[in-house]
Motif scaffolding. Structure first.
Motif, mmCIF file in Angstrom:
data_model
loop_
_atom_site.group_PDB
_atom_site.id
_atom_site.type_symbol
_atom_site.label_atom_id
_atom_site.label_comp_id
_atom_site.label_asym_id
_atom_site.label_seq_id
_atom_site.Cartn_x
_atom_site.Cartn_y
_atom_site.Cartn_z
ATOM 1 N N ALA A 27 -9.972 -12.142 0.791
ATOM 2 C CA ALA A 27 -8.744 -11.439 1.183
ATOM 3 C C ALA A 27 -8.914 -9.929 1.207
ATOM 4 C CB ALA A 27 -7.606 -11.834 0.251
ATOM 5 N N ARG A 28 -9.504 -9.388 0.138
ATOM 6 C CA ARG A 28 -9.562 -7.936 0.061
ATOM 7 C C ARG A 28 -10.443 -7.356 1.156
ATOM 8 N NH1 ARG A 28 -11.083 -4.047 -4.987
ATOM 9 N NH2 ARG A 28 -9.993 -2.242 -4.148
ATOM 10 N N LYS A 29 -11.573 -8.030 1.385
ATOM 11 C CA LYS A 29 -12.476 -7.582 2.433
ATOM 12 C C LYS A 29 -11.769 -7.650 3.786
ATOM 13 C CE LYS A 29 -17.199 -8.815 2.034
ATOM 14 N NZ LYS A 29 -18.049 -9.977 2.330
ATOM 15 N N GLY A 30 -10.982 -8.708 3.993
ATOM 16 C CA GLY A 30 -10.271 -8.869 5.253
ATOM 17 C C GLY A 30 -9.336 -7.711 5.516
ATOM 18 N N ASN A 31 -8.659 -7.288 4.484
ATOM 19 C CA ASN A 31 -7.738 -6.159 4.624
ATOM 20 C C ASN A 31 -8.501 -4.898 5.028
ATOM 21 O OD1 ASN A 31 -5.145 -4.843 4.261
ATOM 22 N ND2 ASN A 31 -6.032 -3.941 2.418
ATOM 23 N N LEU A 32 -9.645 -4.678 4.375
ATOM 24 C CA LEU A 32 -10.429 -3.477 4.683
ATOM 25 C C LEU A 32 -10.989 -3.536 6.102
ATOM 26 C CD1 LEU A 32 -12.267 -2.916 1.290
ATOM 27 C CD2 LEU A 32 -10.280 -1.722 2.218
ATOM 28 N N PRO A 81 0.517 -10.844 -0.258
ATOM 29 C CA PRO A 81 -0.490 -9.968 0.351
ATOM 30 C C PRO A 81 -0.645 -10.202 1.851
ATOM 31 C CG PRO A 81 -1.355 -10.987 -1.628
ATOM 32 C CD PRO A 81 -0.032 -11.615 -1.378
ATOM 33 N N LEU A 82 -0.546 -11.437 2.270
ATOM 34 C CA LEU A 82 -0.697 -11.720 3.702
ATOM 35 C C LEU A 82 0.428 -11.064 4.489
ATOM 36 C CD1 LEU A 82 -2.217 -13.219 5.946
ATOM 37 C CD2 LEU A 82 -0.647 -15.106 5.612
ATOM 38 N N MET A 83 1.651 -11.165 3.974
ATOM 39 C CA MET A 83 2.773 -10.538 4.661
ATOM 40 C C MET A 83 2.554 -9.034 4.738
ATOM 41 S SD MET A 83 6.682 -10.136 3.517
ATOM 42 C CE MET A 83 7.132 -11.818 3.256
ATOM 43 N N SER A 84 2.087 -8.484 3.642
ATOM 44 C CA SER A 84 1.846 -7.049 3.606
ATOM 45 C C SER A 84 0.717 -6.654 4.563
ATOM 46 C CB SER A 84 1.514 -6.646 2.168
ATOM 47 O OG SER A 84 1.303 -5.280 2.082
ATOM 48 N N GLY A 85 -0.324 -7.460 4.610
ATOM 49 C CA GLY A 85 -1.433 -7.183 5.521
ATOM 50 C C GLY A 85 -0.997 -7.258 6.970
ATOM 51 N N ALA A 86 -0.215 -8.281 7.298
ATOM 52 C CA ALA A 86 0.300 -8.418 8.660
ATOM 53 C C ALA A 86 1.188 -7.226 8.988
ATOM 54 C CB ALA A 86 1.085 -9.721 8.792
ATOM 55 N N ASN A 87 1.938 -6.790 8.000
ATOM 56 C CA ASN A 87 2.801 -5.628 8.157
ATOM 57 C C ASN A 87 1.975 -4.404 8.555
ATOM 58 O OD1 ASN A 87 5.127 -3.927 7.787
ATOM 59 N ND2 ASN A 87 4.299 -3.392 5.797
ATOM 60 N N ALA A 88 0.818 -4.249 7.898
ATOM 61 C CA ALA A 88 -0.044 -3.111 8.237
ATOM 62 C C ALA A 88 -0.600 -3.259 9.644
ATOM 63 C CB ALA A 88 -1.177 -3.005 7.229
ATOM 64 N N ILE A 89 -0.939 -4.486 10.036
ATOM 65 C CA ILE A 89 -1.560 -4.678 11.345
ATOM 66 C C ILE A 89 -0.587 -4.370 12.484
ATOM 67 C CG2 ILE A 89 -2.506 -6.422 12.903
ATOM 68 C CD1 ILE A 89 -3.962 -7.607 10.516
ATOM 69 N N THR A 149 -11.169 -7.358 14.785
ATOM 70 C CA THR A 149 -10.999 -7.140 13.344
ATOM 71 C C THR A 149 -9.628 -7.607 12.872
ATOM 72 O OG1 THR A 149 -10.212 -4.886 13.686
ATOM 73 C CG2 THR A 149 -12.542 -5.156 13.191
ATOM 74 N N PHE A 150 -8.605 -7.489 13.736
ATOM 75 C CA PHE A 150 -7.280 -7.959 13.326
ATOM 76 C C PHE A 150 -7.293 -9.469 13.100
ATOM 77 C CE2 PHE A 150 -5.108 -4.266 15.735
ATOM 78 C CZ PHE A 150 -5.540 -3.404 14.749
ATOM 79 N N ILE A 151 -7.936 -10.163 14.047
ATOM 80 C CA ILE A 151 -8.002 -11.623 13.916
ATOM 81 C C ILE A 151 -8.785 -12.009 12.657
ATOM 82 C CG2 ILE A 151 -8.790 -13.757 15.005
ATOM 83 C CD1 ILE A 151 -8.524 -12.230 17.714
ATOM 84 N N ALA A 189 -9.673 -5.081 8.702
ATOM 85 C CA ALA A 189 -8.586 -4.791 9.634
ATOM 86 C C ALA A 189 -8.278 -3.297 9.645
ATOM 87 C CB ALA A 189 -7.342 -5.593 9.266
ATOM 88 N N ALA A 190 -8.327 -2.675 8.459
ATOM 89 C CA ALA A 190 -8.057 -1.238 8.386
ATOM 90 C C ALA A 190 -9.115 -0.453 9.155
ATOM 91 C CB ALA A 190 -8.014 -0.793 6.928
ATOM 92 N N ALA A 191 -10.387 -0.870 9.006
ATOM 93 C CA ALA A 191 -11.460 -0.186 9.727
ATOM 94 C C ALA A 191 -11.253 -0.317 11.232
ATOM 95 C CB ALA A 191 -12.814 -0.774 9.324
ATOM 96 N N GLY A 192 -10.879 -1.522 11.673
ATOM 97 C CA GLY A 192 -10.628 -1.735 13.099
ATOM 98 C C GLY A 192 -9.494 -0.859 13.589
ATOM 99 N N MET A 193 -8.482 -0.699 12.751
ATOM 100 C CA MET A 193 -7.341 0.132 13.112
ATOM 101 C C MET A 193 -7.784 1.585 13.308
ATOM 102 S SD MET A 193 -4.035 -0.079 13.558
ATOM 103 C CE MET A 193 -3.230 -1.323 12.562
ATOM 104 N N ILE A 194 -8.635 2.067 12.393
ATOM 105 C CA ILE A 194 -9.112 3.459 12.503
ATOM 106 C C ILE A 194 -9.897 3.645 13.802
ATOM 107 C CG2 ILE A 194 -10.661 5.158 11.480
ATOM 108 C CD1 ILE A 194 -9.869 3.991 8.728
#
Lengths: 102, 473
Positions: free
Chosen positions: B30-35, A39-47, B16-18, B37-42
């Protein structure tokens, strides 16, 4: 050479950001358990899909008569969006499955 | 006002990326972190579209921009939602390639733009730094794109391992050539014809393909992670080009984190990155399998009913899943077997090798999908202790991660890799489709040991039959 040095001076803030970000990137994921590697690799990929911003700028600045720039820029926007959206959605799907178990 | 708001948007994006990366490295957040980062991207994307100004001019071509965003979002969401969990490593590789291609395209348009400006309008020399950022973005982005496509093809079986003698020398030569041409182009301030620029593009694509082609499929996770960090750096060159802090932080963060992740993965296999990239399995495959073949000997098969009997009367069974489980989509059937055995009073656990499957954590994700409880999963160190008190180990489509040659045979290509020491258990049942060697292309002595018996067949089919047999007892 002088050009590059001059550019370095003009962009010294950026250079500092780069160096600090390198250390930050290493520190931030330093203690990740192996369960989360994928998941981390995938998340970094998205970033790194943040490259989409460059694509948007290219697209937005293209002259309406310059078809090469328009087409390439458009393609860049599509591919960049794929990277961002696909990356975040796949990561979320992976992590969703972990969540259920808690 | 607009510009300062944009600065704020970019600041939020970077933070948000950091935070996202930080939270992604802890299971609870983890899941919250992904969301996040996604919000920051938007925020960063919307800010760019509506607030970006260059020399007082706002962006145009909104129809094209929103059209592209819409198409990308639809395709991206659909393919990400539809993909099977087993095909996920390919998907990551594919999306990574898209990012690389995006960076390369940006460089092309900017180079084109630069040439128009330079030769048609002003005639003034171009800043070396700008050109450097463009050319680097092109090279890294293209290598990442071409490499990711090959990795994608390899993982879904469309592209086979391929190498020829001296390939590494050619690769190094190619890379040097690309760098020299790039240096020349930048040195000349872009006054040379665009011929060089496009030649660099083509050679980078060729390099990307040759770079990944000879690397064995077992090493693909490492390669994808490395290409992932390449794309990060390519995105960062865009940050230099546009003086854009959010592209810079996002790109470099991923570049650095991706590199560390790559090294962590190599460490899990007890190999150096150089060894993975240069000393690919392809090179010494013939020698290794030849040597082991001679000492191969005979193996014994076990019938389904015997296997069912042995397992249902055991006290403790440990299942070792590998890539075979993933291709066969057998994770649910595996969980079914686990429940059935538990009902019979058998203690069932799983032993997960850090690099089992095609990506680290691959097995955890699959088993989590099948509702296997977390506390049944053992990491390598604990599992190796558990094997000593285990009656039956069921190896499901794993091979190299249980190969004792990694401990005993210094000439083996995987020598030194930590393995699951399944031979400590009283009996080992290995489910495989055939006697063919695993991804590393080497024979496995485990299969010829007296306490090992083979159960041939597709993992899902074999498990279903096994379940039926156990129910019959």
């Amino acid at each position: 050479m002088t050009e590059i040095l001059g550019w370095l001076q003009a962009h010294q803030q950026m250079v500092y950001i780069v160096i600090l970000s390198i250390f930050l990137g290493v520190e931030v994921i330093g203690r990740v358990p192996s369960v989360l590697h994928t998941p981390l690799m995938s998340g970094a990929n998205a970033i790194h899909g943040v490259v989409i911003i460059g694509a948007i700028i290219v697209m937005g600045q293209a002259d309406s008569g310059n078809y090469l720039a328009l087409i390439l820029g458009f393609l860049a926007v599509v591919l960049g969006t794929l990277n961002v959206v696909g990356g975040f959605v796949v990561t979320d799907r992976m992590l969703e499955m972990f969540k259920k178990k808690k | 006002m607009g510009i300062s708001l944009l600065t704020l948007a970019y600041l939020i994006g970077s933070v948000t990326f950091i935070l996202g990366l930080k939270m992604l490295s802890h299971p609870d957040s983890a899941r919250k972190g992904n969301l996040i980062a996604a919000a920051g991207m938007i925020i960063a994307i919307l800010g760019t579209i509506f607030l970006y100004e260059n020399e007082g001019k706002k962006l145009g071509n909104y129809i094209w921009i929103f059209g592209g965003l819409l198409i990308g979002t639809i395709i991206g969401t659909l393919s990400a939602k539809k993909v099977k969990m087993t095909a996920m490593p390919e998907m990551v590789s594919l999306f990574n390639g898209m990012g690389g291609a995006c960076a390369a395209l940006i460089s092309m348009v900017e180079f084109n733009h630069l040439q128009h400006q330079q030769f048609m309008v002003s005639g003034a020399p171009v800043g070396g730094g700008t050109l450097l950022a463009i050319v680097l973005g092109l090279i890294i982005g293209t290598i990442s794109f071409a490499g990711s496509m090959v990795a994608w093809g390899k993982l879904n079986g469309r592209i086979k391992d391929f190498s020829f003698p001296g390939q590494h020398l050619i690769n190094i030569g190619l890379l040097l050539l690309i760098l020299c041409m790039a240096g020349y182009l930048v040195w000349q301030g872009g006054e040379v014809s665009s011929f060089y620029f496009y030649l660099i593009f083509i050679l980078s694509a060729v390099y990307g393909i040759f770079f990944v082609l000879p690397i064995g499929g077992a090493d693909m996770p490492v390669v994808i992670s490395l290409l992932n960090s390449f794309t990060g750096v390519a995105a960062a060159t865009g940050g230099f080009l546009y003086d854009n802090p959010v592209m810079l932080t996002g790109g470099i963060l991923v570049g650095a984190a991706g590199t560390l992740l790559t090294i962590l993965m190599c460490k899990a296999m007890n190999r150096s990155l150089q060894n993975v990239l240069i000393g690919s399995f392809g090179g010494n495959k013939a020698a290794a399998s030849g040597g082991a073949m001679a000492s191969g000997g005979t193996y014994k098969e076990i019938t389904l009913s015997d296997a069912a009997m042995v397992m249902s009367y055991a006290n403790k069974v440990i299942i070792v899943p590998g890539y075979g489980l993933a291709v066969a989509q057998a994770q649910h059937t595996c969980h079914e077997l686990e429940k059935l055995l538990e009902n019979k009073g058998v203690q069932v656990q799983y032993a997960i090798h850090p690099v089992a499957g095609r990506m680290p954590g691959h097995m955890n994700v699959l088993l989590a999908e099948a509702d296997v409880s977390y506390d049944k999963l053992h990491e390598m160190e604990t599992a190796n202790e558990e094997f000593k008190t285990t009656d039956v180990v069921l190896v499901l489509g794993a091979n190299d991660v249980v190969n004792p040659a990694a401990k005993s045979d210094p000439s083996s290509p995987i020598y030194g890799m930590p393995i699951l020491e399944v031979e400590d258990a009283k009996a080992v049942i290995v489910n495989k489709r055939s006697m063919k060697p695993g991804y590393a292309g080497i024979e496995n002595q485990l299969f010829y040991q007296p306490k090992t018996s083979m159960l041939f067949g597709d993992a899902k089919k074999a498990l279903q039959d096994l379940i039926a047999e156990i129910k019959n007892i």
